[in-house]
Design an enzyme around this catalytic site. Structure first.
Site, short mmCIF file in Angstrom:
data_model
loop_
_atom_site.label_atom_id
_atom_site.label_comp_id
_atom_site.label_asym_id
_atom_site.label_seq_id
_atom_site.Cartn_x
_atom_site.Cartn_y
_atom_site.Cartn_z
N SER A 75 -4.54 -14.56 2.49
CA SER A 75 -3.20 -15.00 2.99
C SER A 75 -3.79 -16.37 3.79
O SER A 75 -4.74 -16.29 4.52
CB SER A 75 -2.47 -14.01 3.76
N THR A 214 0.76 -13.76 1.65
CA THR A 214 -0.16 -13.80 0.65
C THR A 214 -0.21 -15.21 -0.15
O THR A 214 0.21 -16.20 -0.12
CB THR A 214 0.25 -12.75 -0.51
N ARG A 224 4.00 -18.82 -10.99
CA ARG A 224 4.26 -17.39 -10.56
C ARG A 224 4.53 -17.11 -9.52
O ARG A 224 3.94 -17.41 -8.33
CB ARG A 224 3.03 -16.54 -11.08
N THR A 247 1.34 -4.25 -1.02
CA THR A 247 0.20 -5.13 -1.48
C THR A 247 -0.15 -4.22 -2.89
O THR A 247 -0.26 -3.08 -3.07
CB THR A 247 -1.15 -5.07 -0.90
N GLY A 248 -0.47 -5.15 -3.86
CA GLY A 248 -0.85 -4.69 -5.12
C GLY A 248 -0.59 -5.57 -6.27
O GLY A 248 -0.02 -6.78 -6.15
N1 ASP Z 1 1.23 -8.34 -4.27
C1 ASP Z 1 0.45 -9.63 -4.36
C2 ASP Z 1 1.17 -10.27 -5.53
O1 ASP Z 1 1.24 -9.67 -6.62
C3 ASP Z 1 -1.13 -9.50 -4.55
C4 ASP Z 1 -1.85 -8.50 -3.59
O2 ASP Z 1 -1.19 -7.80 -2.85
O3 ASP Z 1 -2.75 -8.97 -3.25
O4 ASP Z 1 1.09 -11.48 -5.46
#
Ligand code: ASP
Length: 332
Positions: A75, A214, A224, A247-248
């Site tokens: 981030s 992020t 995207r 997060t994910g």
């Molecule tokens: N959730 C975030 C995304 O898909 C990525 C992350 O959590 O690292 O952009």
């Protein structure tokens, strides 16, 4: 008739620095120590705001600023690159007291995308702004602007090159900013795709707030946008239920509206915060094939985290509870 005791006032804060493949045998001791120190510092900064009676929103913003500036995390400075070799940042914030929210996606010049999201919430009639328009709004509001090279780090460039090679995609020209020495001193760990940061907080007034910031995912294409700036997916806060930051794998979190789903289980089904978090992350997210985790806090002081990856950088503190940080699954 005896007077009912006032509910005990409590503050609490939880932070995450991303979930992913983070295993004991992958981190050198000095790397592990660097992450633990960074997480402690962030929790302490947010806790200090709450302890002196500051708002949950201010605690979220103060803590996320440190994470955005820290090249260990995905981030702000240290964010991942898009397939075109750019850095496009997403962030959102929500106030559980008023249900006010602000979000930005694909911004490129604001030092703190989280503060830009808060400015959208507080200084515009809108909830979400994207791309060039959001960049222009940021400058018009006098927020700190940086050259895009400020966010760039060599290790994220290497991750992009590896990603593009593996996907048989062309490698773009190196952007400026990569000549600077590695600001993370070789201490950053490649946690796979996720290193998003997020904070949830409960203040002494009983209000909750959540924020997430992020760079998205390495090699993202075509503008995207992930879950982090989507209210209800990566971030949600309501005093009627809880505050959540995720997060994910964003595509899964968007389809499951993960943050709002947890809040709904608490609000409408009366589930405990931990049970609601586990239902959505361990059961629903896992069944759909997504990976990642969340942190959450409720106005009554319940704290929870849940993740289905091998690790999640995380930390917490509450009134009367010392700072604690964790990385691996088997830590409390
Ligand atoms: N959730 C975030 C995304 O898909 C990525 C992350 O959590 O690292 O952009």
């Amino acid at each position: 008739m005896t007077k009912q005791a006032e509910p005990a006032r409590k503050w609490a804060i939880l932070v995450h620095g991303g979930a992913g493949t983070i295993e004991r045998n992958q981190l050198r001791p000095e790397q592990e120590a660097a992450y633990r120190a960074a997480l402690s510092k962030v929790v302490e900064a947010g806790a200090a705001v709450l302890d002196r009676g500051g708002s949950a929103l201010d605690a979220v913003e103060a803590a996320i600023h440190l994470l955005e500036d820290d090249p260990l995390f995905n981030s702000g400075r240290g964010a991942v690159f898009t397939a075109e070799g750019r850095i496009e940042l997403d962030a959102s914030i929500m106030d559980g007291a008023s249900l006010a929210a602000g979000a930005v996606a694909g911004v490129t010049r604001t030092r703190s995308p989280l503060t830009l999201a808060r400015t959208v919430m507080e200084k515009s009639p809108h909830v979400m702004m994207v791309g060039a328009g959001a960049d222009a709004f940021s400058a018009s509001q006098g927020l700190e602007q940086v050259d895009p090279g400020y966010f760039a780090t060599q290790r994220r460039w290497r991750s992009l090159e590896n990603f593009l090679k593996a996907h048989d995609l062309p490698i773009p020209a190196k952007p400026p900013g990569l000549e600077q020495p590695d600001p993370a001193n070789g201490l950053a760990h490649d946690e796979g795709k996720h290193g998003t940061v997020g904070v949830v907080a409960l203040d002494l007034k009983g209000d909750v707030a959540a924020g997430t910031s992020t760079g998205g995912t390495t090699g993202k294409q075509w503008g995207r946008v992930g879950d982090s700036p989507i209210i209800g997916a990566g971030t949600y806060a309501s005093n009627a239920s809880c505050a959540v930051s995720a997060t994910g794998s964003g595509e899964y979190f968007i389809r499951l509206t993960v943050a709002r789903d947890i809040a709904a289980l608490v609000e409408l089904k009366g589930m405990s915060l931990q049970a609601a978090a586990d239902e959505v992350i361990q059961n629903k997210l896992t069944a759909l094939g997504g990976d990642g985790g969340i942190i959450a806090v409720a106005p009554d002081g319940q704290l929870a985290w849940s993740f289905n990856t091998s690790g999640m950088y995380r930390g917490r503190a509450a009134l009367g509870e010392p700072v604690s940080v964790g990385i691996y699954k088997d830590e409390p």
